[in-house]
Design an enzyme around this catalytic site. Structure first.
Site, mmCIF file in Angstrom:
data_model
loop_
_atom_site.group_PDB
_atom_site.id
_atom_site.type_symbol
_atom_site.label_atom_id
_atom_site.label_comp_id
_atom_site.label_asym_id
_atom_site.label_seq_id
_atom_site.Cartn_x
_atom_site.Cartn_y
_atom_site.Cartn_z
ATOM 1 N N SER A 25 -7.118 -7.270 -0.937
ATOM 2 C CA SER A 25 -6.005 -7.750 -0.126
ATOM 3 C C SER A 25 -6.149 -9.265 0.127
ATOM 4 O O SER A 25 -6.314 -10.019 -0.825
ATOM 5 C CB SER A 25 -5.954 -6.931 1.167
ATOM 6 O OG SER A 25 -4.721 -7.089 1.796
ATOM 7 N N GLN A 26 -6.149 -9.710 1.395
ATOM 8 C CA GLN A 26 -6.286 -11.160 1.642
ATOM 9 C C GLN A 26 -7.635 -11.678 1.128
ATOM 10 O O GLN A 26 -7.791 -12.876 0.885
ATOM 11 C CB GLN A 26 -6.131 -11.484 3.136
ATOM 12 C CG GLN A 26 -5.896 -12.982 3.381
ATOM 13 C CD GLN A 26 -5.897 -13.367 4.852
ATOM 14 O OE1 GLN A 26 -6.102 -12.526 5.738
ATOM 15 N NE2 GLN A 26 -5.671 -14.634 5.140
ATOM 16 N N ASP A 38 -4.661 11.445 6.432
ATOM 17 C CA ASP A 38 -4.984 10.032 6.670
ATOM 18 C C ASP A 38 -3.771 9.283 7.238
ATOM 19 O O ASP A 38 -2.772 9.089 6.543
ATOM 20 C CB ASP A 38 -5.448 9.386 5.354
ATOM 21 C CG ASP A 38 -6.016 7.999 5.570
ATOM 22 O OD1 ASP A 38 -5.944 7.491 6.717
ATOM 23 O OD2 ASP A 38 -6.540 7.420 4.598
ATOM 24 N N ASP A 84 2.194 -0.719 -2.939
ATOM 25 C CA ASP A 84 1.179 0.200 -2.397
ATOM 26 C C ASP A 84 1.335 0.362 -0.886
ATOM 27 O O ASP A 84 0.465 0.886 -0.222
ATOM 28 C CB ASP A 84 -0.226 -0.293 -2.768
ATOM 29 C CG ASP A 84 -0.604 -1.606 -2.098
ATOM 30 O OD1 ASP A 84 0.196 -2.127 -1.293
ATOM 31 O OD2 ASP A 84 -1.713 -2.115 -2.371
ATOM 32 N N HIS A 125 -2.625 1.072 -0.335
ATOM 33 C CA HIS A 125 -3.359 -0.165 -0.103
ATOM 34 C C HIS A 125 -4.774 0.064 0.454
ATOM 35 O O HIS A 125 -5.656 -0.776 0.273
ATOM 36 C CB HIS A 125 -2.557 -1.056 0.860
ATOM 37 C CG HIS A 125 -3.020 -2.470 0.892
ATOM 38 N ND1 HIS A 125 -2.848 -3.335 -0.164
ATOM 39 C CD2 HIS A 125 -3.671 -3.185 1.842
ATOM 40 C CE1 HIS A 125 -3.360 -4.516 0.141
ATOM 41 N NE2 HIS A 125 -3.871 -4.447 1.357
ATOM 42 N N ASP A 180 -6.403 3.307 0.019
ATOM 43 C CA ASP A 180 -7.090 4.168 -0.961
ATOM 44 C C ASP A 180 -7.869 3.334 -1.979
ATOM 45 O O ASP A 180 -8.907 3.761 -2.479
ATOM 46 C CB ASP A 180 -6.073 4.988 -1.779
ATOM 47 C CG ASP A 180 -5.356 6.052 -0.986
ATOM 48 O OD1 ASP A 180 -5.764 6.337 0.150
ATOM 49 O OD2 ASP A 180 -4.365 6.601 -1.525
HETATM 50 CA CA CA Z 1 -6.306 6.969 2.266
#
Ligand code: CA
Length: 296
Positions: A83-84, A220, A241, A263, A265
């Site tokens: 990500s970032q 989740d 995602d 995002h 997972d």
């Molecule tokens: Ca998950």
């Protein structure tokens, strides 16, 4: 076999916004660090400011790289950012390419996040909603700092506005003008495999009904958030995602951009609660093998 992932240079894992090394017993890179170490890789999950700009986080990452180089005697490191963390890693590699063998972007918003754009429009920082959201995120960052058990260094200051501006399409476009290394020339294309001696790679996933919303993701809450967030996407509608679009994630050699992973997972969160048939750890193991084969 035990040394099959023993890359020449250490693997440095860089977390995204509101990232951490371990909250209580919950590691950010759940199962990934042990799998890589079992294959003989040297792995360093690092921490940078959970809420700050790519540049500030990048400078903090350079300090960590310097420490890891000193501790291991390695000349360079392989950076893998989620990500970032991808933008953070790109900054570090642009500034000190001689310290970085490769940058790998895992679900990185390399052309910005449409979710950040949505918040920018609907929760402006000077509005009541914007101020409430800002207070909430600062509180979350502060609480996460208290509960962090994997990082023992000094506390980082939090700057939500800088963090947010570092993730919008407009903010990342500005960043990309200064740090274009590895970016594709065309939307949806691949970037250069190598720039200034640094190799560039990326992979990402998309929400795929029937797969990502099944399996352990049924339990989740972060997956439900991703499905909600995905509704804010326009340009990459149905091709994200939950937080980052498929084409926005492209950097360097695109290993894959449609794995059935949301995002979270993609880094095996939360505690391995992922969708049906998903194997996020395998992607990291295969990548370590790829880096080793490339001689880095
Ligand atoms: Ca998950």
């Amino acid at each position: 076999m035990p040394q099959s992932l023993a890359t020449r240079y250490p693997l440095v894992l860089v977390p995204g916004m509101l990232g951490f090394v371990r909250i209580g017993l919950f590691p950010y890179w759940y199962g990934i660090v042990p799998a890589l170490r079992a294959g003989g890789a040297q792995v360093f999950p690092v921490q940078v400011a959970p809420l700050d700009s790519n540049e500030v986080r990048g400078e903090q990452l350079l300090v960590q790289i310097e420490r890891i180089r000193r501790e291991t005697g390695a000349e360079k490191v392989n950076l893998i950012g989620h990500s970032q963390g991808s933008l953070t890693a790109r900054y570090a590699a642009a500034k000190r390419p001689e310290w970085v063998a490769s940058v790998t972007s895992v679900a990185g918003p390399n052309h910005g996040s449409e979710l950040a754009d949505y918040f920018h429009t609907h929760y402006p920082i000077d509005s009541v909603k914007g101020r409430l959201l800002s207070a909430l995120l600062h509180l979350v960052a502060w609480l996460m700092g208290l509960l962090e058990t994997g990082y023992r260094g000094p506390r980082f200051k939090a700057d939500l506005q800088a963090s947010h501006q570092s993730l919008t399409s407009a903010g990342v476009a500005l960043f990309n003008r200064q740090y274009p290394q590895g970016l594709p020339d065309t939307w949806g294309g691949q970037g250069a495999a190598q720039v200034n001696g640094v190799r560039y790679y990326s992979w990402s996933g998309t929400l795929q009904p029937g797969k990502t919303d099944r399996g352990r993701n049924l339990f989740d809450g972060t997956h439900r958030s991703c499905r909600l967030f995905a509704r804010s996407f326009v340009r990459e509608k149905g091709q994200c995602d939950g937080m980052v679009g498929r084409c926005s994630s492209h950097l360097g050699v695109v290993i894959g951009d449609d794995y059935a992973l949301d995002h979270f997972d993609i880094v095996n969160q939360s505690l391995g609660l992922v969708g049906k048939g998903a194997e996020p750890i395998r992607l990291f193991v295969e990548h370590a093998r790829r880096l080793k084969a490339a001689g880095v």
